[in-house]
Design a protein around this motif. Structure first.
Motif, PDB file in Angstrom:
ATOM      1  N   GLY A 257      46.549  50.367   5.253  1.00  0.00           N
ATOM      2  CA  GLY A 257      47.159  49.600   6.163  1.00  0.00           C
ATOM      3  C   GLY A 257      48.011  49.443   6.975  1.00  0.00           C
ATOM      4  O   GLY A 257      48.165  48.644   7.857  1.00  0.00           O
ATOM      5  N   SER A 258      48.212  50.980   7.689  1.00  0.00           N
ATOM      6  CA  SER A 258      48.203  50.829   9.072  1.00  0.00           C
ATOM      7  C   SER A 258      47.504  52.066  10.277  1.00  0.00           C
ATOM      8  O   SER A 258      47.676  51.895  11.315  1.00  0.00           O
ATOM      9  CB  SER A 258      49.963  51.959   9.276  1.00  0.00           C
ATOM     10  N   VAL A 259      46.756  53.077   9.190  1.00  0.00           N
ATOM     11  CA  VAL A 259      45.972  53.732  10.397  1.00  0.00           C
ATOM     12  C   VAL A 259      44.975  54.053   9.163  1.00  0.00           C
ATOM     13  O   VAL A 259      44.983  53.749   8.071  1.00  0.00           O
ATOM     14  CB  VAL A 259      46.041  55.413   9.785  1.00  0.00           C
ATOM     15  N   ILE A 260      43.443  54.509   9.515  1.00  0.00           N
ATOM     16  CA  ILE A 260      42.134  54.884   8.694  1.00  0.00           C
ATOM     17  C   ILE A 260      41.683  56.307   8.909  1.00  0.00           C
ATOM     18  O   ILE A 260      41.870  57.119  10.082  1.00  0.00           O
ATOM     19  CB  ILE A 260      41.376  54.384  10.131  1.00  0.00           C
ATOM     20  N   ARG A 261      41.712  57.155   7.983  1.00  0.00           N
ATOM     21  CA  ARG A 261      41.357  58.809   7.950  1.00  0.00           C
ATOM     22  C   ARG A 261      40.035  58.588   7.529  1.00  0.00           C
ATOM     23  O   ARG A 261      39.359  58.040   6.404  1.00  0.00           O
ATOM     24  CB  ARG A 261      42.228  59.245   6.539  1.00  0.00           C
ATOM     25  N   LEU A 262      39.911  59.714   8.205  1.00  0.00           N
ATOM     26  CA  LEU A 262      38.357  60.346   8.365  1.00  0.00           C
ATOM     27  C   LEU A 262      38.224  61.405   7.661  1.00  0.00           C
ATOM     28  O   LEU A 262      38.865  62.386   8.683  1.00  0.00           O
ATOM     29  CB  LEU A 262      37.153  59.650   9.631  1.00  0.00           C
ATOM     30  N   VAL A 263      37.900  62.057   6.828  1.00  0.00           N
ATOM     31  CA  VAL A 263      37.655  62.865   5.961  1.00  0.00           C
ATOM     32  C   VAL A 263      36.451  64.217   5.671  1.00  0.00           C
ATOM     33  O   VAL A 263      35.661  63.129   5.324  1.00  0.00           O
ATOM     34  CB  VAL A 263      38.458  63.451   4.460  1.00  0.00           C
ATOM     35  N   ILE A 264      36.452  64.896   6.700  1.00  0.00           N
ATOM     36  CA  ILE A 264      35.031  65.293   7.167  1.00  0.00           C
ATOM     37  C   ILE A 264      34.197  66.472   6.156  1.00  0.00           C
ATOM     38  O   ILE A 264      35.429  67.220   5.498  1.00  0.00           O
ATOM     39  CB  ILE A 264      34.350  66.524   8.316  1.00  0.00           C
ATOM     40  N   PRO A 265      33.258  65.594   5.000  1.00  0.00           N
ATOM     41  CA  PRO A 265      33.095  66.445   3.930  1.00  0.00           C
ATOM     42  C   PRO A 265      32.679  68.485   4.247  1.00  0.00           C
ATOM     43  O   PRO A 265      32.203  68.388   5.177  1.00  0.00           O
ATOM     44  CB  PRO A 265      32.065  65.696   3.023  1.00  0.00           C
ATOM     45  N   GLN A 266      33.094  69.167   3.489  1.00  0.00           N
ATOM     46  CA  GLN A 266      32.143  70.347   3.938  1.00  0.00           C
ATOM     47  C   GLN A 266      30.721  70.121   3.925  1.00  0.00           C
ATOM     48  O   GLN A 266      30.020  69.530   2.927  1.00  0.00           O
ATOM     49  CB  GLN A 266      33.294  71.461   2.870  1.00  0.00           C
ATOM     50  N   LEU A 267      31.027  71.246   4.370  1.00  0.00           N
ATOM     51  CA  LEU A 267      28.887  71.520   4.943  1.00  0.00           C
ATOM     52  C   LEU A 267      28.309  72.819   3.656  1.00  0.00           C
ATOM     53  O   LEU A 267      29.029  73.064   3.503  1.00  0.00           O
ATOM     54  CB  LEU A 267      28.637  71.612   6.396  1.00  0.00           C
ATOM     55  N   THR A 268      27.048  71.959   3.533  1.00  0.00           N
ATOM     56  CA  THR A 268      26.795  73.087   2.445  1.00  0.00           C
ATOM     57  C   THR A 268      25.702  73.923   3.232  1.00  0.00           C
ATOM     58  O   THR A 268      25.950  73.726   4.601  1.00  0.00           O
ATOM     59  CB  THR A 268      25.404  72.511   1.180  1.00  0.00           C
ATOM     60  N   GLY A 269      25.837  75.205   2.595  1.00  0.00           N
ATOM     61  CA  GLY A 269      25.292  75.996   3.911  1.00  0.00           C
ATOM     62  C   GLY A 269      23.064  75.684   3.818  1.00  0.00           C
ATOM     63  O   GLY A 269      23.144  76.040   5.035  1.00  0.00           O
ATOM     64  N   GLU A 270      22.744  75.379   3.221  1.00  0.00           N
ATOM     65  CA  GLU A 270      21.435  73.744   3.554  1.00  0.00           C
ATOM     66  C   GLU A 270      21.832  73.284   4.347  1.00  0.00           C
ATOM     67  O   GLU A 270      20.521  73.164   6.115  1.00  0.00           O
ATOM     68  CB  GLU A 270      20.405  73.768   2.173  1.00  0.00           C
ATOM     69  N   ARG A 271      22.710  72.312   4.604  1.00  0.00           N
ATOM     70  CA  ARG A 271      22.894  71.441   5.328  1.00  0.00           C
ATOM     71  C   ARG A 271      22.837  71.915   7.076  1.00  0.00           C
ATOM     72  O   ARG A 271      22.859  71.441   7.988  1.00  0.00           O
ATOM     73  CB  ARG A 271      24.129  70.628   4.645  1.00  0.00           C
ATOM     74  N   ARG A 272      24.177  73.041   6.727  1.00  0.00           N
ATOM     75  CA  ARG A 272      24.216  74.301   8.363  1.00  0.00           C
ATOM     76  C   ARG A 272      22.848  74.635   8.871  1.00  0.00           C
ATOM     77  O   ARG A 272      23.373  74.526   9.682  1.00  0.00           O
ATOM     78  CB  ARG A 272      25.321  75.056   7.495  1.00  0.00           C
ATOM     79  N   GLN A 273      22.256  74.944   8.362  1.00  0.00           N
ATOM     80  CA  GLN A 273      20.933  75.880   8.923  1.00  0.00           C
ATOM     81  C   GLN A 273      19.897  74.207   9.296  1.00  0.00           C
ATOM     82  O   GLN A 273      19.021  74.115  10.332  1.00  0.00           O
ATOM     83  CB  GLN A 273      19.787  75.853   7.235  1.00  0.00           C
TER      84      GLN A 273
END
Length: 185
Positions: free
Chosen positions: A95-111
């Motif tokens: 209602g007053s701000v927007i939060r963007l929560v960055i999801p944790q990366l998996t090991g495969e996605r990191r590679q």
């Protein structure tokens, strides 16, 4: 004339490094980074404007981006722009701000991301080498037209190669830093 060729080469290569940093800045590393919002435009009173012109963007926690609109009436438009963007994060509107929560990366996605960083860095190196080739062609043309001597040509080629080597090294450092960032999160 030859000094301008060397200066132009340096400027073009520096712009290549800056473009690489911008492009790598948009890769999510599992940690909040305001640059992932670069390129997102919000429709605000009938005009498309960059998100950072209608809201302040802050990072209160390691994995949270907080978007606070300057004008509360723009909150829905900002949320809509974030939903339509390709950042892959669902905005949380309170209602007053927007939060963007960055999801944790998996090991495969990191590679996968580390490989992508390598490909982007290699493309940047190709760009640097193309700039070098253009500079060498200009110098050879001057040599052919007897505007510079063979000795001057040899020295200028060394200068261009030195600039190229420095920029390729810079690309390697930038890519290594980003890859390290992806692994350590």
């Amino acid at each position: 004339m030859t000094a301008t060729i060397i200066k132009e080469t340096e400027i073009h290569m520096e712009k290549g490094l800056q473009a690489l940093q911008r492009e790598l800045g948009q890769i999510r590393a599992g940690r909040a980074n305001a640059s992932i919002l670069n390129g997102i435009n919000v429709e605000y009173y009938g005009a498309e404007v960059p998100i950072n012109q209608v809201a302040s963007i802050s990072i209160p926690e390691a994995r949270v981006i907080l978007v606070t609109p300057f004008d509360k009436s723009a909150l829905k438009d900002i949320e809509k722009a974030l939903l339509m963007s390709d950042i892959g994060i669902n905005p949380a509107n309170d209602g007053s701000v927007i939060r963007l929560v960055i999801p944790q990366l998996t090991g495969e996605r990191r590679q996968e991301l580390a490989k992508e960083v390598g490909k982007i860095a290699e493309t940047a190196k190709v760009g640097i080498r193309n700039i070098r080739r253009e500079a060498m062609d200009k110098l050879k043309k001057q040599q052919k037209n007897n505007e510079i001597t063979d000795d001057e040509m040899h020295d200028l080629e060394k200068q261009v190669q030195k600039i190229t080597d420095q920029n390729v090294q810079g690309i390697d450092q930038i890519a290594a830093k980003k890859s390290e960032e992806l692994v350590e999160v």
